[in-house]
Design a protein around this motif. Structure first.
Motif, PDB file in Angstrom:
ATOM      1  N   HIS A  27     -75.478 -59.930 -35.246  1.00 39.18           N
ATOM      2  CA  HIS A  27     -75.473 -61.208 -34.537  1.00 39.18           C
ATOM      3  C   HIS A  27     -75.472 -62.362 -35.538  1.00 39.18           C
ATOM      4  N   SER A  28     -76.291 -62.263 -36.552  1.00 40.36           N
ATOM      5  CA  SER A  28     -76.305 -63.224 -37.650  1.00 40.36           C
ATOM      6  C   SER A  28     -76.568 -62.448 -38.936  1.00 40.36           C
ATOM      7  N   MET A  29     -76.599 -63.163 -40.037  1.00 35.86           N
ATOM      8  CA  MET A  29     -76.837 -62.488 -41.315  1.00 35.86           C
ATOM      9  C   MET A  29     -78.249 -61.909 -41.396  1.00 35.86           C
ATOM     10  N   ALA A  30     -79.140 -62.366 -40.523  1.00 34.49           N
ATOM     11  CA  ALA A  30     -80.518 -61.877 -40.524  1.00 34.49           C
ATOM     12  C   ALA A  30     -80.721 -60.680 -39.595  1.00 34.49           C
ATOM     13  N   ASP A  31     -79.642 -60.189 -39.003  1.00 35.55           N
ATOM     14  CA  ASP A  31     -79.723 -59.128 -37.998  1.00 35.55           C
ATOM     15  C   ASP A  31     -79.773 -57.752 -38.668  1.00 35.55           C
ATOM     16  N   PRO A  32     -80.846 -56.954 -38.454  1.00 37.36           N
ATOM     17  CA  PRO A  32     -80.905 -55.607 -39.039  1.00 37.36           C
ATOM     18  C   PRO A  32     -80.027 -54.591 -38.315  1.00 37.36           C
ATOM     19  N   GLU A  33     -79.500 -54.942 -37.149  1.00 36.33           N
ATOM     20  CA  GLU A  33     -78.585 -54.088 -36.373  1.00 36.33           C
ATOM     21  C   GLU A  33     -79.189 -52.728 -36.034  1.00 36.33           C
ATOM     22  N   ASP A  34     -80.442 -52.732 -35.636  1.00 34.12           N
ATOM     23  CA  ASP A  34     -81.077 -51.467 -35.272  1.00 34.12           C
ATOM     24  C   ASP A  34     -80.926 -51.136 -33.788  1.00 34.12           C
ATOM     25  N   TYR A  35     -80.090 -51.876 -33.081  1.00 35.37           N
ATOM     26  CA  TYR A  35     -79.882 -51.673 -31.652  1.00 35.37           C
ATOM     27  C   TYR A  35     -78.576 -50.941 -31.360  1.00 35.37           C
ATOM     28  N   ARG A  36     -77.803 -50.598 -32.383  1.00 35.10           N
ATOM     29  CA  ARG A  36     -76.560 -49.876 -32.175  1.00 35.10           C
ATOM     30  C   ARG A  36     -76.369 -48.878 -33.309  1.00 35.10           C
ATOM     31  N   THR A  37     -75.574 -47.847 -33.037  1.00 33.16           N
ATOM     32  CA  THR A  37     -75.390 -46.789 -34.022  1.00 33.16           C
ATOM     33  C   THR A  37     -74.179 -47.061 -34.909  1.00 33.16           C
ATOM     34  N   LYS A  38     -74.172 -46.455 -36.077  1.00 35.23           N
ATOM     35  CA  LYS A  38     -73.026 -46.566 -36.967  1.00 35.23           C
ATOM     36  C   LYS A  38     -71.792 -45.933 -36.343  1.00 35.23           C
ATOM     37  N   GLU A  39     -72.010 -44.904 -35.530  1.00 35.57           N
ATOM     38  CA  GLU A  39     -70.889 -44.238 -34.867  1.00 35.57           C
ATOM     39  C   GLU A  39     -70.205 -45.177 -33.873  1.00 35.57           C
ATOM     40  N   GLU A  40     -71.001 -45.968 -33.171  1.00 34.89           N
ATOM     41  CA  GLU A  40     -70.422 -46.915 -32.221  1.00 34.89           C
ATOM     42  C   GLU A  40     -69.582 -47.961 -32.939  1.00 34.89           C
ATOM     43  N   VAL A  41     -70.119 -48.492 -34.025  1.00 34.29           N
ATOM     44  CA  VAL A  41     -69.379 -49.495 -34.788  1.00 34.29           C
ATOM     45  C   VAL A  41     -68.088 -48.884 -35.339  1.00 34.29           C
ATOM     46  N   ALA A  42     -68.174 -47.652 -35.832  1.00 33.74           N
ATOM     47  CA  ALA A  42     -66.995 -46.976 -36.391  1.00 33.74           C
ATOM     48  C   ALA A  42     -65.925 -46.767 -35.319  1.00 33.74           C
ATOM     49  N   GLN A  43     -66.363 -46.460 -34.099  1.00 32.70           N
ATOM     50  CA  GLN A  43     -65.411 -46.263 -33.005  1.00 32.70           C
ATOM     51  C   GLN A  43     -64.651 -47.550 -32.701  1.00 32.70           C
ATOM     52  N   TRP A  44     -65.354 -48.662 -32.670  1.00 31.93           N
ATOM     53  CA  TRP A  44     -64.686 -49.943 -32.425  1.00 31.93           C
ATOM     54  C   TRP A  44     -63.814 -50.359 -33.604  1.00 31.93           C
ATOM     55  N   ARG A  45     -64.231 -50.000 -34.813  1.00 35.43           N
ATOM     56  CA  ARG A  45     -63.424 -50.355 -35.996  1.00 35.43           C
ATOM     57  C   ARG A  45     -62.061 -49.662 -35.977  1.00 35.43           C
ATOM     58  N   GLU A  46     -61.952 -48.586 -35.245  1.00 33.82           N
ATOM     59  CA  GLU A  46     -60.655 -47.916 -35.115  1.00 33.82           C
ATOM     60  C   GLU A  46     -59.649 -48.818 -34.399  1.00 33.82           C
ATOM     61  N   ARG A  47     -60.155 -49.817 -33.683  1.00 28.08           N
ATOM     62  CA  ARG A  47     -59.282 -50.766 -32.980  1.00 28.08           C
ATOM     63  C   ARG A  47     -59.276 -52.123 -33.687  1.00 28.08           C
ATOM     64  N   ASP A  48     -59.616 -52.137 -34.955  1.00 28.98           N
ATOM     65  CA  ASP A  48     -59.616 -53.375 -35.735  1.00 28.98           C
ATOM     66  C   ASP A  48     -58.327 -54.149 -35.468  1.00 28.98           C
ATOM     67  N   PRO A  49     -58.419 -55.404 -35.011  1.00 29.77           N
ATOM     68  CA  PRO A  49     -57.213 -56.136 -34.606  1.00 29.77           C
ATOM     69  C   PRO A  49     -56.252 -56.457 -35.744  1.00 29.77           C
ATOM     70  N   LEU A  50     -56.743 -56.556 -36.974  1.00 28.69           N
ATOM     71  CA  LEU A  50     -55.846 -56.901 -38.083  1.00 28.69           C
ATOM     72  C   LEU A  50     -54.885 -55.773 -38.439  1.00 28.69           C
ATOM     73  N   PRO A  51     -55.376 -54.592 -38.824  1.00 29.97           N
ATOM     74  CA  PRO A  51     -54.426 -53.506 -39.138  1.00 29.97           C
ATOM     75  C   PRO A  51     -53.608 -53.072 -37.933  1.00 29.97           C
ATOM     76  N   ALA A  52     -54.182 -53.188 -36.729  1.00 30.56           N
ATOM     77  CA  ALA A  52     -53.442 -52.784 -35.525  1.00 30.56           C
ATOM     78  C   ALA A  52     -52.231 -53.684 -35.320  1.00 30.56           C
ATOM     79  N   PHE A  53     -52.429 -55.002 -35.461  1.00 27.19           N
ATOM     80  CA  PHE A  53     -51.320 -55.931 -35.260  1.00 27.19           C
ATOM     81  C   PHE A  53     -50.319 -55.826 -36.402  1.00 27.19           C
TER      82      PHE A  53
END
Length: 379
Positions: free
Chosen positions: A255-281
């Protein structure tokens, strides 16, 4: 993970090749800018909070490219990319992050308060949902002037639970204001998932009971975002009634640079990164013969060079003079007791003395001619 809208809608066609390459270049510049801003924050060059939009570049560029130059954009505290996409030079955005006098808000706003009236970017706002009534006010001014300008107001999924959401959408529908409300559903309100903070998770429908129909776009796809927001703007411009657009996207950083991101898993982030808009476009442009390997590499080099130039510019810019601290700030006068206000334009503060008699409520409610003129000039 939400079902992308393209699953039920035809895949949008590419625009003119030069335009398509410009969209990719803009998204790349925003990505590199945000990455560098994060580095500068870690080096204590940026004060306060820093909210990065890495992962949301397609939502930013697709929506901004749908706007006319004469339309208005009102954003949130995650607004560096919006300013850049609207045309504010990245040098001025980086200088603002550094709190320098050459920043787009003269170094007084910082990360959460970007502003560029010349490009009709009416600011980022630090208060969640606080920008919605402002957008409605701008739309009301356009309506009263009889212009065909439309206001695009972006806000996060968490802001859809604020009281200002319901109040503003109700009034916008009642007065038929020319405004598109765009909820950027990045799946989390700070660290709280959508399903845990909103009883209605189909956010495009959240304005229906208030008289504001909804639409949805794939915020990870710049083409789909552009197509849907363009349609929404056209309808609002013609029908003179507000619409709500839900952009389904994801932020790859906290959410911000101070966010420890302990509310979501690395697997979830990795799944969304597969749809990264830059390389996809970029991959689609390459498949359709619009972008060569050399052009793609040059796009990366250009973005890196521009961001480095922005950092150098920000480093060289001076800090604002302390005497300017109270410039460009809304202040109260003697009619309102107990508030600080500028004394005689000399930037010195004094506490207004409480009047012996209660202030005239009618007179206090009337804006001064100077204040009214200043607001009109900004619009």
């Amino acid at each position: 993970m939400s079902v992308p809208p393209q699953a039920i809608r035809p895949v949008p066609r590419l625009p003119d090749p030069d335009l398509a390459r410009e969209w990719l270049a803009s998204m790349t510049l925003i990505r590199r800018f945000e990455e560098r801003a994060g580095e500068m924050y870690a080096r204590a060059k940026v004060g306060g909070f820093l909210h990065l939009a890495i992962g949301e570049e397609a939502t930013i560029v697709g929506s901004c490219r749908a706007l006319r130059d004469t339309d208005y954009l009102v954003s949130t505290y995650r607004s560096h990319g919006d300013a850049i996409a609207r045309g504010t030079p990245p040098e001025l955005v980086m200088a603002e992050l550094f709190g320098k006098v050459d920043g787009c808000s003269k170094g007084h706003g910082g990360s959460m308060h970007m502003f560029d009236a010349a490009r009709r970017f009416m600011g980022g706002y630090g208060i969640v949902g606080g920008n919605l009534p402002i957008a409605a006010g701008i739309a009301l001014a356009c309506d009263q002037r009889g212009s065909d300008e439309v206001t695009l107001c972006t806000f996060g999924d968490g802001a859809s639970n604020q009281g200002t959401f319901g109040e503003t959408l109700n009034l916008a529908a009642l007065w038929r204001l020319p405004v598109v409300f765009m909820v950027i559903n990045n799946q989390f309100g700070m660290g709280t998932s959508l399903a845990r903070h909103s009883a209605v998770t189909d956010l495009q429908r959240k304005g229906e009971s208030l008289g504001v129909p909804g639409m949805r776009c794939d915020g990870m796809d710049v083409l789909d975002t552009y197509a849907v927001v363009s349609q929404a703007l056209a309808r609002v411009r013609e029908e003179r009634r507000p619409l709500l657009v839900e952009a389904v996207t994801y932020r790859f950083r906290g959410h911000s640079m101070a966010d420890p991101e302990d509310y979501r898993t690395k697997e979830e982030v990795a799944q969304w990164r597969e749809r990264d808009p830059l390389p996809a476009f970029a991959a689609r442009l390459e498949r359709e013969g619009v972008l060569s390997d050399e052009q793609r590499e040059q796009t990366e080099r250009d973005a890196d060079a521009r961001v480095e130039a922005a950092v150098s510019f920000a480093e060289a810019s001076p800090f604002p003079d302390p005497q300017t601290l109270y410039e460009d700030v809304y202040v109260m006068d003697e009619q309102v007791p107990g508030h600080y206000h500028a004394d005689g334009g000399e930037n010195a503060l004094r506490l207004a003395a409480a009047p012996t008699e209660p202030p005239d409520a009618t007179a206090a409610a009337q804006p001064s001619p100077g204040a009214a003129a200043a607001v009109q000039e900004r619009l």
